[in-house]
Design a protein around this motif. Structure first.
Motif, PDB file in Angstrom:
ATOM      1  N   LEU A  80      -0.443 -59.539  42.059  1.00  0.00           N
ATOM      2  CA  LEU A  80      -0.682 -58.360  41.235  1.00  0.00           C
ATOM      3  C   LEU A  80      -1.048 -57.163  42.106  1.00  0.00           C
ATOM      4  O   LEU A  80      -0.548 -56.040  41.894  1.00  0.00           O
ATOM      5  N   MET A  81      -1.898 -57.375  43.095  1.00  0.00           N
ATOM      6  CA  MET A  81      -2.265 -56.296  44.008  1.00  0.00           C
ATOM      7  C   MET A  81      -1.052 -55.795  44.778  1.00  0.00           C
ATOM      8  O   MET A  81      -0.872 -54.585  44.964  1.00  0.00           O
ATOM      9  N   ASN A  82      -0.183 -56.727  45.210  1.00  0.00           N
ATOM     10  CA  ASN A  82       1.027 -56.320  45.915  1.00  0.00           C
ATOM     11  C   ASN A  82       1.887 -55.400  45.044  1.00  0.00           C
ATOM     12  O   ASN A  82       2.341 -54.340  45.495  1.00  0.00           O
ATOM     13  N   SER A  83       2.119 -55.798  43.796  1.00  0.00           N
ATOM     14  CA  SER A  83       2.970 -55.013  42.907  1.00  0.00           C
ATOM     15  C   SER A  83       2.377 -53.638  42.633  1.00  0.00           C
ATOM     16  O   SER A  83       3.076 -52.618  42.699  1.00  0.00           O
ATOM     17  N   VAL A  84       1.089 -53.600  42.314  1.00  0.00           N
ATOM     18  CA  VAL A  84       0.463 -52.325  41.959  1.00  0.00           C
ATOM     19  C   VAL A  84       0.401 -51.390  43.167  1.00  0.00           C
ATOM     20  O   VAL A  84       0.724 -50.193  43.058  1.00  0.00           O
ATOM     21  N   ALA A 212       9.107 -43.552  38.755  1.00  0.00           N
ATOM     22  CA  ALA A 212       9.093 -44.106  40.107  1.00  0.00           C
ATOM     23  C   ALA A 212       8.219 -45.355  40.173  1.00  0.00           C
ATOM     24  O   ALA A 212       8.567 -46.348  40.822  1.00  0.00           O
ATOM     25  N   PHE A 213       7.084 -45.308  39.494  1.00  0.00           N
ATOM     26  CA  PHE A 213       6.191 -46.468  39.459  1.00  0.00           C
ATOM     27  C   PHE A 213       6.878 -47.660  38.790  1.00  0.00           C
ATOM     28  O   PHE A 213       6.858 -48.785  39.309  1.00  0.00           O
ATOM     29  N   MET A 214       7.499 -47.416  37.643  1.00  0.00           N
ATOM     30  CA  MET A 214       8.125 -48.509  36.900  1.00  0.00           C
ATOM     31  C   MET A 214       9.302 -49.105  37.652  1.00  0.00           C
ATOM     32  O   MET A 214       9.498 -50.328  37.654  1.00  0.00           O
ATOM     33  N   SER A 215      10.113 -48.266  38.297  1.00  0.00           N
ATOM     34  CA  SER A 215      11.264 -48.793  39.028  1.00  0.00           C
ATOM     35  C   SER A 215      10.820 -49.682  40.179  1.00  0.00           C
ATOM     36  O   SER A 215      11.431 -50.723  40.448  1.00  0.00           O
ATOM     37  N   ALA A 216       9.740 -49.299  40.873  1.00  0.00           N
ATOM     38  CA  ALA A 216       9.230 -50.129  41.969  1.00  0.00           C
ATOM     39  C   ALA A 216       8.501 -51.362  41.440  1.00  0.00           C
ATOM     40  O   ALA A 216       8.612 -52.451  42.008  1.00  0.00           O
ATOM     41  N   TYR A 217       7.774 -51.191  40.352  1.00  0.00           N
ATOM     42  CA  TYR A 217       6.988 -52.300  39.797  1.00  0.00           C
ATOM     43  C   TYR A 217       7.889 -53.406  39.247  1.00  0.00           C
ATOM     44  O   TYR A 217       7.560 -54.595  39.341  1.00  0.00           O
ATOM     45  N   ASN A 218       9.046 -53.022  38.685  1.00  0.00           N
ATOM     46  CA  ASN A 218       9.934 -53.999  38.052  1.00  0.00           C
ATOM     47  C   ASN A 218      11.058 -54.482  38.957  1.00  0.00           C
ATOM     48  O   ASN A 218      11.826 -55.361  38.551  1.00  0.00           O
ATOM     49  N   GLU A 219      11.188 -53.915  40.157  1.00  0.00           N
ATOM     50  CA  GLU A 219      12.310 -54.269  41.023  1.00  0.00           C
ATOM     51  C   GLU A 219      12.197 -55.719  41.499  1.00  0.00           C
ATOM     52  O   GLU A 219      11.123 -56.175  41.880  1.00  0.00           O
ATOM     53  N   PHE A 220      13.325 -56.424  41.509  1.00  0.00           N
ATOM     54  CA  PHE A 220      13.310 -57.839  41.857  1.00  0.00           C
ATOM     55  C   PHE A 220      14.173 -58.177  43.067  1.00  0.00           C
ATOM     56  O   PHE A 220      13.747 -58.921  43.951  1.00  0.00           O
ATOM     57  N   ILE A 221      15.406 -57.640  43.129  1.00  0.00           N
ATOM     58  CA  ILE A 221      16.379 -58.118  44.108  1.00  0.00           C
ATOM     59  C   ILE A 221      15.911 -57.855  45.536  1.00  0.00           C
ATOM     60  O   ILE A 221      15.914 -58.765  46.386  1.00  0.00           O
ATOM     61  N   ASP A 228       9.426 -63.668  51.851  1.00  0.00           N
ATOM     62  CA  ASP A 228       9.573 -65.118  51.761  1.00  0.00           C
ATOM     63  C   ASP A 228       8.236 -65.849  51.788  1.00  0.00           C
ATOM     64  O   ASP A 228       8.197 -67.079  51.759  1.00  0.00           O
ATOM     65  N   LYS A 229       7.133 -65.105  51.846  1.00  0.00           N
ATOM     66  CA  LYS A 229       5.808 -65.712  51.768  1.00  0.00           C
ATOM     67  C   LYS A 229       5.269 -65.541  50.359  1.00  0.00           C
ATOM     68  O   LYS A 229       5.267 -64.433  49.823  1.00  0.00           O
ATOM     69  N   GLU A 230       4.816 -66.636  49.763  1.00  0.00           N
ATOM     70  CA  GLU A 230       4.407 -66.599  48.367  1.00  0.00           C
ATOM     71  C   GLU A 230       3.254 -65.645  48.128  1.00  0.00           C
ATOM     72  O   GLU A 230       3.195 -64.982  47.083  1.00  0.00           O
ATOM     73  N   GLU A 231       2.348 -65.544  49.084  1.00  0.00           N
ATOM     74  CA  GLU A 231       1.205 -64.653  48.892  1.00  0.00           C
ATOM     75  C   GLU A 231       1.600 -63.174  49.007  1.00  0.00           C
ATOM     76  O   GLU A 231       0.807 -62.300  48.648  1.00  0.00           O
ATOM     77  N   MET A 232       2.816 -62.884  49.481  1.00  0.00           N
ATOM     78  CA  MET A 232       3.291 -61.510  49.579  1.00  0.00           C
ATOM     79  C   MET A 232       4.251 -61.160  48.445  1.00  0.00           C
ATOM     80  O   MET A 232       4.717 -60.022  48.367  1.00  0.00           O
ATOM     81  N   PHE A 233       4.543 -62.107  47.557  1.00  0.00           N
ATOM     82  CA  PHE A 233       5.464 -61.836  46.449  1.00  0.00           C
ATOM     83  C   PHE A 233       4.912 -60.741  45.547  1.00  0.00           C
ATOM     84  O   PHE A 233       3.702 -60.574  45.396  1.00  0.00           O
ATOM     85  N   THR A 234       5.826 -60.016  44.926  1.00  0.00           N
ATOM     86  CA  THR A 234       5.458 -59.129  43.828  1.00  0.00           C
ATOM     87  C   THR A 234       5.603 -59.917  42.521  1.00  0.00           C
ATOM     88  O   THR A 234       6.146 -61.027  42.492  1.00  0.00           O
ATOM     89  N   LEU A 235       5.149 -59.336  41.432  1.00  0.00           N
ATOM     90  CA  LEU A 235       5.117 -60.066  40.166  1.00  0.00           C
ATOM     91  C   LEU A 235       6.506 -60.451  39.642  1.00  0.00           C
ATOM     92  O   LEU A 235       6.668 -61.549  39.096  1.00  0.00           O
ATOM     93  N   PRO A 236       7.537 -59.596  39.737  1.00  0.00           N
ATOM     94  CA  PRO A 236       8.866 -60.054  39.284  1.00  0.00           C
ATOM     95  C   PRO A 236       9.366 -61.280  40.038  1.00  0.00           C
ATOM     96  O   PRO A 236       9.991 -62.170  39.438  1.00  0.00           O
TER      97      PRO A 236
END
Length: 286
Positions: A80-84, A212-221, A228-236
């Motif tokens: 969550l912190m990564n995404s925000v 801009a916030f929403m596009s970055a917050y929801n981006e997945f690809i 590739d580290k699970e602790e660095m993943f974003t929420l999507p």
């Protein structure tokens, strides 16, 4: 003289509004039902009411942890912190660079202006995934893979042109007379920009930052490609892990989707006044 709508017209209008709201909320109600249902497999039904209500899926998603070395990391909190942080930094970088650039495009004439605008427009015609491989190689060379800074650099490369186009139109809609009146009263152009143009463009800046916030917050690809580290993943990316090749944990996916949407809902609530304000409201208030 305006005619008062009849009772039948008023009823029909409200019925259409209620139907539209129900149509928009129905998928959301299904997500809520799946998140709080105790059954593992979704069952088709008309009313999305949770069956065997439970908070187990929500607590499993929010309370997820992982051992990193000798320490136990709160995985969901880190993601969550990564995404925000990435989304806020992307919005801040995009808006900060776009404001002076858009103002210059809206107010000044200079060599290469039209060519630069066309070039920026051309960059918006290509999907972000088309640049995934070059971005991966660049970040690998810079040592920014598996980092929030690398994601911000990638997201800002698309948010800056978009923000410039958004704010350029907003600055062009603000009458030049407002700045000229301020300069007649002794203000410099920079002071007129700070005290007149920016307050008048505040709603447009808020909307641009929100997009801009929403596009970055929801981006997945890109996030899934560069991390590739699970602790660095974003929420999507975290949510995608609940949908596997051979099975799907729809209950945890729905619970995670509800929690993931909370920061965006909070941001909409904070910015709602600016979202509905007029573009020149700041310039006409006495």
């Amino acid at each position: 003289m305006n005619r008062r709508p009849s009772l039948l017209e008023s009823f029909a209008c409200h019925a259409l509004l209620v139907a539209g709201v129900a149509f928009a909320l129905y998928p959301v109600l299904w997500v809520i039902a799946l998140a709080f249902s105790g059954t593992q497999t979704p069952t088709p039904r008309v009313l999305p009411i949770p069956s065997q209500p439970t908070l187990e899926h929500l607590t499993a998603v929010v309370g997820a942890t992982r051992k990193v070395g000798d320490a136990t990391v709160w995985l969901f909190g880190r993601q969550l912190m990564n995404s925000v942080l990435v989304a806020l930094a992307t919005a801040a970088v995009g808006v900060t660079i776009a404001i002076p650039s858009a103002y210059a495009l809206a107010r000044f004439r200079f060599v290469g202006k039209e060519a630069g605008v066309r070039t920026m427009l051309a960059t918006q015609m290509f999907p972000a995934v088309a640049a995934a491989v070059p971005l991966y190689l660049i970040l690998s060379h810079l040592g920014l893979l598996n980092s929030r800074t690398g994601l911000v650099v990638c997201y800002a490369s698309t948010s800056v042109p978009f923000s410039i186009f958004q704010l350029r139109a907003a600055f062009e809609a603000i009458p030049v007379d407002l700045e000229e009146a301020a300069m007649v009263d002794g203000a410099t152009r920079f002071s007129a920009f700070l005290r007149v143009v920016l307050p008048a463009a505040r709603p447009a800046i808020a909307v641009t930052a929100l997009f801009a916030f929403m596009s970055a917050y929801n981006e997945f690809i890109l996030a899934a490609t560069l991390l590739d580290k699970e602790e660095m993943f974003t929420l999507p990316v975290m949510l995608q892990r609940y949908i596997g090749e051979y099975d799907a944990q729809w209950d945890k996916f729905a619970a995670g989707a509800l929690v993931v949407s909370l920061p965006v809902m909070a941001l909409f609530y904070v910015l709602q006044r600016n979202l509905v304000a007029g573009l020149t409201a700041g310039g006409v208030k006495g």
